[in-house]
Design a protein around this motif. Structure first.
Motif, PDB file in Angstrom:
ATOM      1  N   MET A 226       0.912  -1.403  -0.083  1.00 14.84           N
ATOM      2  CA  MET A 226       0.141   0.004  -0.152  1.00 14.84           C
ATOM      3  C   MET A 226       0.971   1.199   0.098  1.00 14.84           C
ATOM      4  O   MET A 226       0.532   2.214  -0.726  1.00 14.84           O
ATOM      5  CB  MET A 226      -0.878   0.011   1.070  1.00 14.84           C
TER       6      MET A 226
ATOM      7  N   ILE B 144       0.730   4.067  -2.690  1.00 14.21           N
ATOM      8  CA  ILE B 144       0.452   5.518  -2.361  1.00 14.21           C
ATOM      9  C   ILE B 144       1.687   6.556  -2.981  1.00 14.21           C
ATOM     10  O   ILE B 144       1.356   7.550  -3.468  1.00 14.21           O
ATOM     11  CB  ILE B 144       0.345   5.732  -0.940  1.00 14.21           C
TER      12      ILE B 144
ATOM     13  N   SER C 147      -9.064   3.409  -0.863  1.00 11.60           N
ATOM     14  CA  SER C 147      -8.725   2.544   0.154  1.00 11.60           C
ATOM     15  C   SER C 147      -8.235   3.487   1.324  1.00 11.60           C
ATOM     16  O   SER C 147      -8.028   3.135   2.408  1.00 11.60           O
ATOM     17  CB  SER C 147      -7.299   1.761   0.066  1.00 11.60           C
ATOM     18  N   ILE C 148      -8.407   4.933   1.071  1.00 11.86           N
ATOM     19  CA  ILE C 148      -8.091   6.168   2.178  1.00 11.86           C
ATOM     20  C   ILE C 148      -9.159   5.941   3.090  1.00 11.86           C
ATOM     21  O   ILE C 148     -10.245   6.097   2.753  1.00 11.86           O
ATOM     22  CB  ILE C 148      -7.941   7.126   1.405  1.00 11.86           C
ATOM     23  N   PRO C 149      -8.805   5.649   4.340  1.00  8.97           N
ATOM     24  CA  PRO C 149      -9.836   5.736   5.361  1.00  8.97           C
ATOM     25  C   PRO C 149     -10.487   7.076   5.664  1.00  8.97           C
ATOM     26  O   PRO C 149      -9.980   7.894   5.555  1.00  8.97           O
ATOM     27  CB  PRO C 149      -9.211   5.114   6.834  1.00  8.97           C
TER      28      PRO C 149
ATOM     29  N   TYR D 218      -3.058  10.185   4.858  1.00 11.81           N
ATOM     30  CA  TYR D 218      -3.534   9.081   4.712  1.00 11.81           C
ATOM     31  C   TYR D 218      -4.918   8.920   5.242  1.00 11.81           C
ATOM     32  O   TYR D 218      -5.606   7.829   5.479  1.00 11.81           O
ATOM     33  CB  TYR D 218      -2.769   7.645   5.198  1.00 11.81           C
ATOM     34  N   ASN D 219      -5.719  10.004   5.427  1.00 13.53           N
ATOM     35  CA  ASN D 219      -6.946  10.103   5.916  1.00 13.53           C
ATOM     36  C   ASN D 219      -7.638  11.255   5.336  1.00 13.53           C
ATOM     37  O   ASN D 219      -6.938  12.309   5.068  1.00 13.53           O
ATOM     38  CB  ASN D 219      -6.987  10.284   7.382  1.00 13.53           C
ATOM     39  N   VAL D 220      -8.714  11.283   5.095  1.00  9.65           N
ATOM     40  CA  VAL D 220      -9.649  12.415   4.788  1.00  9.65           C
ATOM     41  C   VAL D 220     -10.020  13.250   6.051  1.00  9.65           C
ATOM     42  O   VAL D 220     -10.249  12.754   6.951  1.00  9.65           O
ATOM     43  CB  VAL D 220     -11.007  11.860   3.981  1.00  9.65           C
TER      44      VAL D 220
ATOM     45  N   LYS E 251      -5.101  18.218  10.363  1.00  8.19           N
ATOM     46  CA  LYS E 251      -6.277  17.867   9.438  1.00  8.19           C
ATOM     47  C   LYS E 251      -6.513  16.454   9.713  1.00  8.19           C
ATOM     48  O   LYS E 251      -6.492  15.671   9.007  1.00  8.19           O
ATOM     49  CB  LYS E 251      -5.440  18.129   8.094  1.00  8.19           C
ATOM     50  N   ASP E 252      -7.316  16.333  11.013  1.00  8.95           N
ATOM     51  CA  ASP E 252      -7.877  15.191  11.239  1.00  8.95           C
ATOM     52  C   ASP E 252      -6.975  13.873  11.477  1.00  8.95           C
ATOM     53  O   ASP E 252      -7.582  12.848  11.495  1.00  8.95           O
ATOM     54  CB  ASP E 252      -9.114  14.823  10.396  1.00  8.95           C
TER      55      ASP E 252
ATOM     56  N   ALA F 267      -8.218  10.511  13.336  1.00 10.39           N
ATOM     57  CA  ALA F 267      -8.374   9.331  12.339  1.00 10.39           C
ATOM     58  C   ALA F 267      -7.217   8.153  12.931  1.00 10.39           C
ATOM     59  O   ALA F 267      -7.626   7.114  13.018  1.00 10.39           O
ATOM     60  CB  ALA F 267      -7.645   9.586  10.935  1.00 10.39           C
TER      61      ALA F 267
ATOM     62  N   LEU G 193      -8.486   4.362  13.896  1.00  5.35           N
ATOM     63  CA  LEU G 193      -8.032   3.505  13.351  1.00  5.35           C
ATOM     64  C   LEU G 193      -7.132   2.664  14.335  1.00  5.35           C
ATOM     65  O   LEU G 193      -6.126   1.762  13.942  1.00  5.35           O
ATOM     66  CB  LEU G 193      -7.394   3.997  12.001  1.00  5.35           C
TER      67      LEU G 193
ATOM     68  N   GLU H 274      -3.039  -2.493   6.426  1.00  5.71           N
ATOM     69  CA  GLU H 274      -1.816  -1.609   6.131  1.00  5.71           C
ATOM     70  C   GLU H 274      -2.001  -0.135   5.953  1.00  5.71           C
ATOM     71  O   GLU H 274      -1.159   0.666   6.521  1.00  5.71           O
ATOM     72  CB  GLU H 274      -1.189  -1.889   4.913  1.00  5.71           C
ATOM     73  N   ILE H 275      -3.133   0.456   5.254  1.00  6.91           N
ATOM     74  CA  ILE H 275      -3.387   1.787   5.079  1.00  6.91           C
ATOM     75  C   ILE H 275      -3.604   2.254   6.444  1.00  6.91           C
ATOM     76  O   ILE H 275      -3.075   3.630   6.807  1.00  6.91           O
ATOM     77  CB  ILE H 275      -4.288   2.091   4.315  1.00  6.91           C
TER      78      ILE H 275
ATOM     79  N   LEU I  25      -0.159   2.891   8.104  1.00  7.42           N
ATOM     80  CA  LEU I  25       0.519   3.984   7.489  1.00  7.42           C
ATOM     81  C   LEU I  25      -0.139   5.289   8.084  1.00  7.42           C
ATOM     82  O   LEU I  25       0.589   6.376   8.459  1.00  7.42           O
ATOM     83  CB  LEU I  25       0.300   3.952   6.093  1.00  7.42           C
ATOM     84  N   GLN I  26      -1.413   5.132   8.324  1.00  8.90           N
ATOM     85  CA  GLN I  26      -1.941   6.671   8.860  1.00  8.90           C
ATOM     86  C   GLN I  26      -1.666   6.931  10.270  1.00  8.90           C
ATOM     87  O   GLN I  26      -1.320   7.940  10.516  1.00  8.90           O
ATOM     88  CB  GLN I  26      -3.613   6.397   8.558  1.00  8.90           C
TER      89      GLN I  26
ATOM     90  N   ASP J 188       1.902   8.293  10.084  1.00  6.47           N
ATOM     91  CA  ASP J 188       1.904   9.526   9.666  1.00  6.47           C
ATOM     92  C   ASP J 188       1.487  10.515  10.776  1.00  6.47           C
ATOM     93  O   ASP J 188       2.003  11.639  10.908  1.00  6.47           O
ATOM     94  CB  ASP J 188       1.086   9.574   8.395  1.00  6.47           C
TER      95      ASP J 188
END
Lengths: 351, 374
Positions: free
Chosen positions: A7, A11, A226-228, A285-287, B92-93, B97, B101, B107-108, B111-112, B115
């Motif tokens: 992933m 990205i 796939s972005i949460p 990696y997030n909205v 930015k949230d 998040a 999460l 995996e995402i 990563l989040q 980050d």
């Protein structure tokens, strides 16, 4: 893009490709950041775009440049009042087969392409405009009693001139709702005008080079999906869209005063799908709610209708949307938070 | 995969910072609540004319403590709220998040989280600023001012006039009851009856004017009783003295002053009569012939035969307190209403009872006396 990639690699690839496409388009289009980014985001998300701007602002050039960069099949339809639906979708023709018998054969129209540029879409009659409805939403065409699937990726990029309204037909709500974004091509500034002149002195041809193909674009779309998106952000987007409905209980004062009717549920989908791509282009990696705010104007401006009073008062849809954002955000920010909050007037702002 | 414990640890400094803000705001809320409660209790004690300054401190301290605790727990942000506040500083949230999460295996999500942790390090907890609304500050100042004012305001401000009058009323009734009992004991049944009637009337009204009118009426009846031989002169005089004293008390006059005035009137023999009544007194025969002057000081200053100025019934029929003082000051033009109204009211009651007030004037007359009574 390799299917075995992790992933993180996907990205990274997404960001790299996006920047590459953006760089190539910049060779042809001076400024117009909102329109360029909006077009790319909509194309990655699989949405259609309505471009609005006065003549000469680069609407057609932008679409052609995007098509070149993405190496996609491109067709252009110049909408005129006498354009017929069959001119868009295609029609059956009668021809002789090998045995000499007359047979009907469907000849696809310009809609059978990856990118369809519907130039000055509001000049065609509603009947012809509606020929695009099925193609835009379901990516297929029904003609001669048969249904034909369109090639993927498929986009409709329509343009319209906001000034010259004689002999035009206002797009019906059902059609405008199928455009993910309505992007405004603003008149360039003096410096940009000079750059345009220098850019086009040698040739009028587009300079953008091919960066990727349609399959890679579809892969980028999958990566973006796939972005949460956390519940708070979805709820915020839903709240913002609901706030455009003056008829709902608890509608905001702005909506009651300024709006006749509000956006459809497609607006929420567009906000979230666009937000996923915007997050990736921003290296996140997030909205976030900021993504929703940034996309609110392009997503909502063609989906809301202002009241007569609001129009007469000189208010624009964007002003109303910004007021709705302020209301949806609530007034409980501290000074520091306000200072950190993005300016929703500057769309697609990068960090 | 990022350890969820690591996430909580990363968010903790921000939560502590916001906890500090919550404590400050809770403290201000407690001060506000304590101030208002202190003022309320202090004023309540002053209004009740009771002693209990220490109670106000205890009650307001308790209220402040309860408010402090409740406000702190209400204002103390949870992890999600903390994340929202941190995110508002340009993240930015990411933090929200990350918390949402924290247990996601994808995996995402990992990563989040990484980050978000990376970006969280760039935001110092000190950048979180507390928010104290202008309304809170205004309320606090108001509470402190109210508390200070409640301490400074004298308790005498809340002493009620009605209470004073109520005390006088009771004193008058006690005096009349005592006199009634004495009359009964000495066999003066008629006078005891008259006093008993007066006591009944006074127990059933709270109008001073009405009471004064009733006293005047009782004086007449007492004199009638003496005339008709149903009461001795001595008892009559005693009863009249008590009634006079009752009148003075209701009018708020000092006994000594009244006594002095009475004495002067007697000595000088210059009692001013209410017009009309004086003439009657002048012309009328002495009610109690044979009594020498000075037997009843200030009331019987006439000649031995009861004739002449200020003798006999004429003097008695005049309202003593009103008659022993000037009712009209020709120099200033002022009329001592408080002193003459009992007589006027008594006349009004009598005339009203006898139907001698013209129909058209009845309402006006009643309204006049009712207004004065208020």
């Amino acid at each position: 893009m390799n299917n075995a990639w992790s992933m993180e690699e996907r990205i990274r690839y997404f960001s790299r490709q996006y920047q590459a496409v953006r760089g190539e388009i910049a060779k042809d289009i001076v400024g117009q950041d909102e329109a360029v980014d909006g077009t790319l985001i909509a194309m990655i998300a699989g949405g259609n775009v309505l471009l609005e701007g006065v003549p000469g602002t680069g609407k057609t050039r932008l679409v052609r440049s995007v098509a070149r960069t993405l190496d996609l099949m491109f067709s252009r339809i110049q909408f005129t009042p006498d354009l017929m639906p069959a001119d868009v979708t295609g029609s059956n023709i009668i021809e002789k087969d090998e045995k000499g018998n007359n047979v009907q054969r469907f000849v696809g129209g310009p809609v059978f392409s990856n990118i369809v540029l519907a130039d000055e879409i509001n000049r065609a009659t509603p009947k012809t405009q509606s020929a695009l409805l099925e193609a835009m939403q379901e990516h297929r065409v029904t003609a001669g009693g048969r249904t034909w699937a369109l090639m993927e990726p498929f986009f409709v990029l329509a343009t319209q001139n906001p000034i010259e309204q004689d002999g035009t037909y206002v797009l019906p709500e059902a059609q405008t709702d199928r455009f993910m974004f309505k992007l405004l091509m603003t008149f360039p500034g003096e410096e940009e005008l000079c750059r345009i002149v220098r850019l086009t002195q040698d040739t009028q041809e587009e300079r953008a080079a091919r960066v990727m193909n349609g399959d890679e674009l579809l892969a980028m779309r999958e990566t973006a999906k796939s972005i949460p998106v956390i519940d708070e952000v979805v709820e915020y987007a839903a709240r913002l869209v609901s706030s455009t409905h003056p008829e709902l209980d608890g509608a905001s004062p702005t909506a009651k005063k300024e709006l006749r009717f509000g956006a459809s549920p497609r607006a929420v989908q567009a906000l979230i799908a666009g937000g996923q791509i915007l997050a990736l282009t921003d290296g996140r990696y997030n909205v976030s709610r900021d993504d929703v705010d940034a996309l609110a104007c392009p997503v909502l401006r063609h989906r809301i209708k202002l009241t007569y009073d609001a129009v007469m008062s000189g208010h624009t849809p964007d002003e109303v949307i910004r007021a709705l954002i302020a209301e949806a955000r609530g007034g409980n920010r501290t000074k520091t938070e306000n200072a950190e909050a993005p300016d929703s007037r500057r769309l697609f702002r990068r960090t | 995969m990022t350890n969820p414990e690591l996430i909580s640890k990363a968010v903790r400094p921000y939560r502590r910072r916001l906890g500090l803000h919550a404590a400050v705001r809770a403290f201000l809320a407690a001060l506000t609540a304590g101030g208002f409660v202190f003022a309320a209790v202090t004023l309540a004690y002053k209004i009740a004319q009771a002693e209990g300054g220490g109670i106000a401190w205890i009650v307001s301290g308790g209220a402040a403590l309860v408010t402090l605790t409740a406000a702190f727990w209400i204002l103390l942000p949870n992890q999600a709220e903390t994340a929202r506040r941190v995110d508002a500083l340009g993240l930015k949230d990411r933090t929200s998040a990350m918390l949402a999460l924290r247990n996601s295996p994808y995996e995402i999500a990992s990563l989040q989280r990484e980050d978000a942790l990376r970006h969280l390090e760039t935001v110092s907890p000190g950048r979180l600023r507390g928010k104290i609304g202008a309304a809170s500050v205004v309320l606090l100042l108001l509470a402190l001012l109210t508390a200070a004012a409640s301490v400074l305001v004298p308790a005498s401000w809340f002493a009620r006039e009605t209470d004073e009058m109520s005390g006088v009323w009771e004193d008058v009734l006690d005096m009349l009851r005592e006199e009634r009992d004495r009359m009964e004991a000495s066999g003066e049944g008629r006078l005891a009856e008259e006093l008993d009637r007066l006591i009944d009337e006074m127990e059933n009204t709270d109008s001073v004017l009405r009471a004064l009118g009733e006293i005047s009426g009782t004086e007449e009846n007492v004199k009638d009783a003496a005339r008709e031989g149903e009461a001795s002169r001595g008892a009559m005089n005693e009863a009249l003295d008590v009634l006079e004293e009752a009148r003075r008390m209701l009018l708020g006059e000092e006994e000594e002053e009244a006594g002095e005035e009475g004495k002067e009137g007697m000595e000088g023999g210059e009692m001013m009569l209410v017009p009309g009544e004086g003439e009657e007194g002048m012309e009328g025969e002495g009610e109690f012939p044979g009594e020498g002057p000075g037997e009843r000081p200030g009331e019987m200053p006439g000649g031995e035969d009861g004739q002449g100025q200020g003798s006999g019934e004429g003097e008695r029929e005049g309202i003593p307190s009103a008659m022993t003082e000037p009712v009209y000051d020709p120099i200033s033009g002022a009329v001592p209403y408080g002193k003459v109204f009992s007589a006027y009211y008594s006349d009004y009651l009598r005339d009203a009872e006898n139907g001698e007030i013209p129909y058209e004037a009845e309402d006006a007359a009643r309204a006049y006396f009712e207004d004065l009574d208020r």
